[in-house]
Design a protein around this motif. Sequence first.
Motif, PDB file in Angstrom:
ATOM      1  N   SER A   1       4.515 -18.223 -15.294  1.00 62.20           N
ATOM      2  CA  SER A   1       5.879 -18.146 -16.175  1.00 62.20           C
ATOM      3  C   SER A   1       6.771 -17.338 -15.551  1.00 62.20           C
ATOM      4  CB  SER A   1       5.528 -17.183 -17.533  1.00 62.20           C
ATOM      5  OG  SER A   1       5.027 -15.868 -17.263  1.00 62.20           O
ATOM      6  N   ASP A   2       8.011 -17.181 -15.992  1.00 60.74           N
ATOM      7  CA  ASP A   2       9.146 -16.248 -15.385  1.00 60.74           C
ATOM      8  C   ASP A   2       8.710 -14.996 -15.569  1.00 60.74           C
ATOM      9  OD1 ASP A   2      10.953 -18.495 -14.976  1.00 60.74           O
ATOM     10  OD2 ASP A   2      11.990 -18.209 -16.978  1.00 60.74           O
ATOM     11  N   GLU A   3       7.840 -14.552 -16.429  1.00 60.31           N
ATOM     12  CA  GLU A   3       7.342 -13.267 -16.467  1.00 60.31           C
ATOM     13  C   GLU A   3       6.620 -12.918 -15.392  1.00 60.31           C
ATOM     14  OE1 GLU A   3       4.684 -10.324 -19.344  1.00 60.31           O
ATOM     15  OE2 GLU A   3       5.557 -11.904 -20.266  1.00 60.31           O
ATOM     16  N   ASP A   4       5.865 -14.051 -14.728  1.00 58.11           N
ATOM     17  CA  ASP A   4       4.991 -13.664 -13.621  1.00 58.11           C
ATOM     18  C   ASP A   4       5.750 -13.431 -12.666  1.00 58.11           C
ATOM     19  OD1 ASP A   4       2.339 -14.086 -15.075  1.00 58.11           O
ATOM     20  OD2 ASP A   4       2.663 -16.204 -15.124  1.00 58.11           O
ATOM     21  N   LEU A   5       6.694 -14.206 -12.279  1.00 62.19           N
ATOM     22  CA  LEU A   5       7.761 -14.141 -11.137  1.00 62.19           C
ATOM     23  C   LEU A   5       8.119 -12.671 -11.143  1.00 62.19           C
ATOM     24  CD1 LEU A   5       9.145 -17.444 -11.007  1.00 62.19           C
ATOM     25  CD2 LEU A   5       7.276 -16.759  -9.880  1.00 62.19           C
ATOM     26  N   LEU A   6       8.602 -12.279 -12.389  1.00 61.84           N
ATOM     27  CA  LEU A   6       9.376 -10.967 -12.414  1.00 61.84           C
ATOM     28  C   LEU A   6       8.052  -9.891 -12.046  1.00 61.84           C
ATOM     29  CD1 LEU A   6      11.496 -11.198 -15.659  1.00 61.84           C
ATOM     30  CD2 LEU A   6      12.374 -11.038 -13.149  1.00 61.84           C
ATOM     31  N   ARG A   7       7.163 -10.231 -12.352  1.00 57.06           N
ATOM     32  CA  ARG A   7       6.072  -9.063 -12.099  1.00 57.06           C
ATOM     33  C   ARG A   7       5.814  -8.862 -10.760  1.00 57.06           C
ATOM     34  NH1 ARG A   7      -0.209 -10.182 -13.416  1.00 57.06           N
ATOM     35  NH2 ARG A   7       0.555 -12.148 -13.848  1.00 57.06           N
ATOM     36  N   LEU A   8       5.674  -9.980 -10.034  1.00 57.16           N
ATOM     37  CA  LEU A   8       5.479 -10.215  -8.435  1.00 57.16           C
ATOM     38  C   LEU A   8       6.669  -9.235  -7.850  1.00 57.16           C
ATOM     39  CD1 LEU A   8       4.308 -13.563  -7.698  1.00 57.16           C
ATOM     40  CD2 LEU A   8       3.024 -11.328  -7.255  1.00 57.16           C
ATOM     41  N   LYS A   9       8.120  -9.712  -8.296  1.00 56.32           N
ATOM     42  CA  LYS A   9       9.219  -9.005  -7.803  1.00 56.32           C
ATOM     43  C   LYS A   9       9.112  -7.446  -8.143  1.00 56.32           C
ATOM     44  CE  LYS A   9      14.366  -9.092  -8.507  1.00 56.32           C
ATOM     45  NZ  LYS A   9      14.556  -9.251  -7.153  1.00 56.32           N
ATOM     46  N   ASN A  10       8.638  -7.053  -9.189  1.00 57.51           N
ATOM     47  CA  ASN A  10       8.501  -5.848  -9.436  1.00 57.51           C
ATOM     48  C   ASN A  10       7.512  -4.857  -8.377  1.00 57.51           C
ATOM     49  OD1 ASN A  10      10.572  -5.432 -11.397  1.00 57.51           O
ATOM     50  ND2 ASN A  10       8.964  -5.918 -13.028  1.00 57.51           N
TER      51      ASN A  10
ATOM     52  N   PRO B   1      11.092  -2.073  -3.712  1.00 61.26           N
ATOM     53  CA  PRO B   1      12.214  -2.690  -2.671  1.00 61.26           C
ATOM     54  C   PRO B   1      11.768  -2.888  -1.412  1.00 61.26           C
ATOM     55  CG  PRO B   1      11.986  -0.173  -2.949  1.00 61.26           C
ATOM     56  CD  PRO B   1      10.994  -0.685  -3.642  1.00 61.26           C
ATOM     57  N   GLY B   2      10.461  -2.661  -1.051  1.00 60.85           N
ATOM     58  CA  GLY B   2       9.885  -2.843   0.276  1.00 60.85           C
ATOM     59  C   GLY B   2      10.227  -4.070   1.040  1.00 60.85           C
ATOM     60  N   ILE B   3       9.997  -5.097   0.179  1.00 60.75           N
ATOM     61  CA  ILE B   3      10.150  -6.601   0.523  1.00 60.75           C
ATOM     62  C   ILE B   3      10.773  -6.997  -0.684  1.00 60.75           C
ATOM     63  CG2 ILE B   3       9.010  -8.700   1.054  1.00 60.75           C
ATOM     64  CD1 ILE B   3       6.634  -7.513   1.962  1.00 60.75           C
ATOM     65  N   LEU B   4      11.890  -7.473  -0.329  1.00 62.83           N
ATOM     66  CA  LEU B   4      13.032  -8.075  -1.428  1.00 62.83           C
ATOM     67  C   LEU B   4      12.517  -9.343  -1.850  1.00 62.83           C
ATOM     68  CD1 LEU B   4      16.356  -6.824  -0.141  1.00 62.83           C
ATOM     69  CD2 LEU B   4      15.079  -5.727  -1.855  1.00 62.83           C
ATOM     70  N   ILE B   5      12.465  -9.920  -3.046  1.00 62.80           N
ATOM     71  CA  ILE B   5      12.023 -11.008  -3.643  1.00 62.80           C
ATOM     72  C   ILE B   5      13.376 -11.645  -4.346  1.00 62.80           C
ATOM     73  CG2 ILE B   5      10.553 -12.151  -5.240  1.00 62.80           C
ATOM     74  CD1 ILE B   5       8.979 -10.974  -3.136  1.00 62.80           C
ATOM     75  N   ASP B   6      13.319 -12.996  -3.800  1.00 64.50           N
ATOM     76  CA  ASP B   6      14.295 -13.872  -4.700  1.00 64.50           C
ATOM     77  C   ASP B   6      13.465 -14.934  -5.328  1.00 64.50           C
ATOM     78  OD1 ASP B   6      16.844 -12.983  -3.661  1.00 64.50           O
ATOM     79  OD2 ASP B   6      16.644 -14.097  -1.838  1.00 64.50           O
TER      80      ASP B   6
ATOM     81  N   GLY C   1       0.739  -1.177   0.143  1.00 64.57           N
ATOM     82  CA  GLY C   1      -0.063  -0.082  -0.023  1.00 64.57           C
ATOM     83  C   GLY C   1       1.066   1.292  -0.050  1.00 64.57           C
ATOM     84  N   SER C   2       2.145   1.192   0.866  1.00 64.24           N
ATOM     85  CA  SER C   2       2.946   2.345   0.845  1.00 64.24           C
ATOM     86  C   SER C   2       3.578   2.669  -0.656  1.00 64.24           C
ATOM     87  CB  SER C   2       3.930   2.180   1.957  1.00 64.24           C
ATOM     88  OG  SER C   2       4.887   1.111   1.640  1.00 64.24           O
ATOM     89  N   GLN C   3       3.815   1.608  -1.626  1.00 61.09           N
ATOM     90  CA  GLN C   3       4.302   1.779  -2.728  1.00 61.09           C
ATOM     91  C   GLN C   3       3.411   1.842  -3.673  1.00 61.09           C
ATOM     92  OE1 GLN C   3       8.096  -1.174  -1.368  1.00 61.09           O
ATOM     93  NE2 GLN C   3       6.584  -2.024  -3.075  1.00 61.09           N
ATOM     94  N   GLU C   4       2.291   2.497  -3.489  1.00 61.40           N
ATOM     95  CA  GLU C   4       1.124   2.837  -4.483  1.00 61.40           C
ATOM     96  C   GLU C   4       0.394   1.710  -5.281  1.00 61.40           C
ATOM     97  OE1 GLU C   4       2.616   6.150  -6.643  1.00 61.40           O
ATOM     98  OE2 GLU C   4       2.843   7.217  -5.044  1.00 61.40           O
ATOM     99  N   SER C   5       0.506   0.545  -4.599  1.00 61.49           N
ATOM    100  CA  SER C   5      -0.146  -0.391  -5.197  1.00 61.49           C
ATOM    101  C   SER C   5      -1.732  -0.282  -4.927  1.00 61.49           C
ATOM    102  CB  SER C   5       0.262  -1.913  -4.822  1.00 61.49           C
ATOM    103  OG  SER C   5       1.501  -1.993  -5.465  1.00 61.49           O
TER     104      SER C   5
END
Length: 346
Positions: free
Chosen positions: A161-170, A174-179, A27-31
């Motif tokens: 897909s890998d694209e879905d994972l990258l979408r979540l990462k984005n 940076p609030g919660i780092l994704i591996d 929410g703080s990252q404007e989602s």
Amino acid sequence: MSLILNIMRIAVIGCGGIGGVVAGILGSQESDVLCVDINKDTVKRINDRGIRLYGKKGNINTSVRAVSSIGDEEGEFDVIVITVKSMVLRDVFELNKDHLSNDGLILTLQNGIEILDIVKDFPDVKTVAGAVGYNSQIDEKGEYIVTAQGGITIGNLTTGSDEDLLRLKNIFDPGILIDINRNITGVLWSKLLIVCGVTGLGGCSGLRLGELLGHREARQLFYRVVTEGASVSKKLGIQLEKFGRAINPEKFGDHKGGYPIFARYLLLKLIGITRQNIKAGIILDIERGNRTEVDFINGAVVKAGMALGIDTTVNREIVRVVKEIEQGNRRMTKGNLLEIMELNKR
């Protein structure tokens, strides 16, 4: 997806320690975030005051909306994050999957491995599983305190897909780092074994993590818990994975390739020192009079071990002791650890 600035529409289901932090940071990252929780007091608190969190991820105060049911909202969601307890995960998954947009996905964040069975029945639902590396709790004022730093490791379980994972990462960074990890099953099992040791033994003893790992008996039982779980995962053909900053739990076991006893001792002592005030989720549930997740944590190892003919004595005894505590027939004390140690020697 929202037509305004193409902002992702996200629902976070379950606003306990993990879900509240996710909702607050997103929410703080404007989602465009909607909180969903069956507890009406939680819904009212979030609507009245927003989400406030402090601790290892900084101080955040953000306004988000909350409802008791996702069905109260019109439209569909691009991402549904499910952070409820493992015992209700299947019901919540089934109830909410039809609220996804055409290309939407579900992200599950639990301590157990229940999602691995659930997705077998819903292979067409795009599902990503995650293992959370941070720790957080709700204080007496209804604010969220992050007591241990860390991110989330994610991976696809079904048609993603890998694209879905990258979408979540984005969305999360940076609030919660994704591996991102392609062996998410191995990650989930690794997280399970760590939780079996820390939460299971914490629930038996009632001790915070620092004090728990300061006891020799607790450390020895931790080694056995992990050894049993690693034996089960190996028989299942699952390669355990290091995730986030955590160490591969197999290194704490008595298998070939494990750390020497002295190294294990030092590492557990260090974990206890750096996370000394963490209180296990099972302790919190017992204190609040709630059902614990022990059947889906240590119990998951016991269930798989029985099917494979592998001894899981320590995990089985942890389940027994915790359930007796739940039922009011036993107290949380260090003496419970000594009892399990004696039973393990027979």
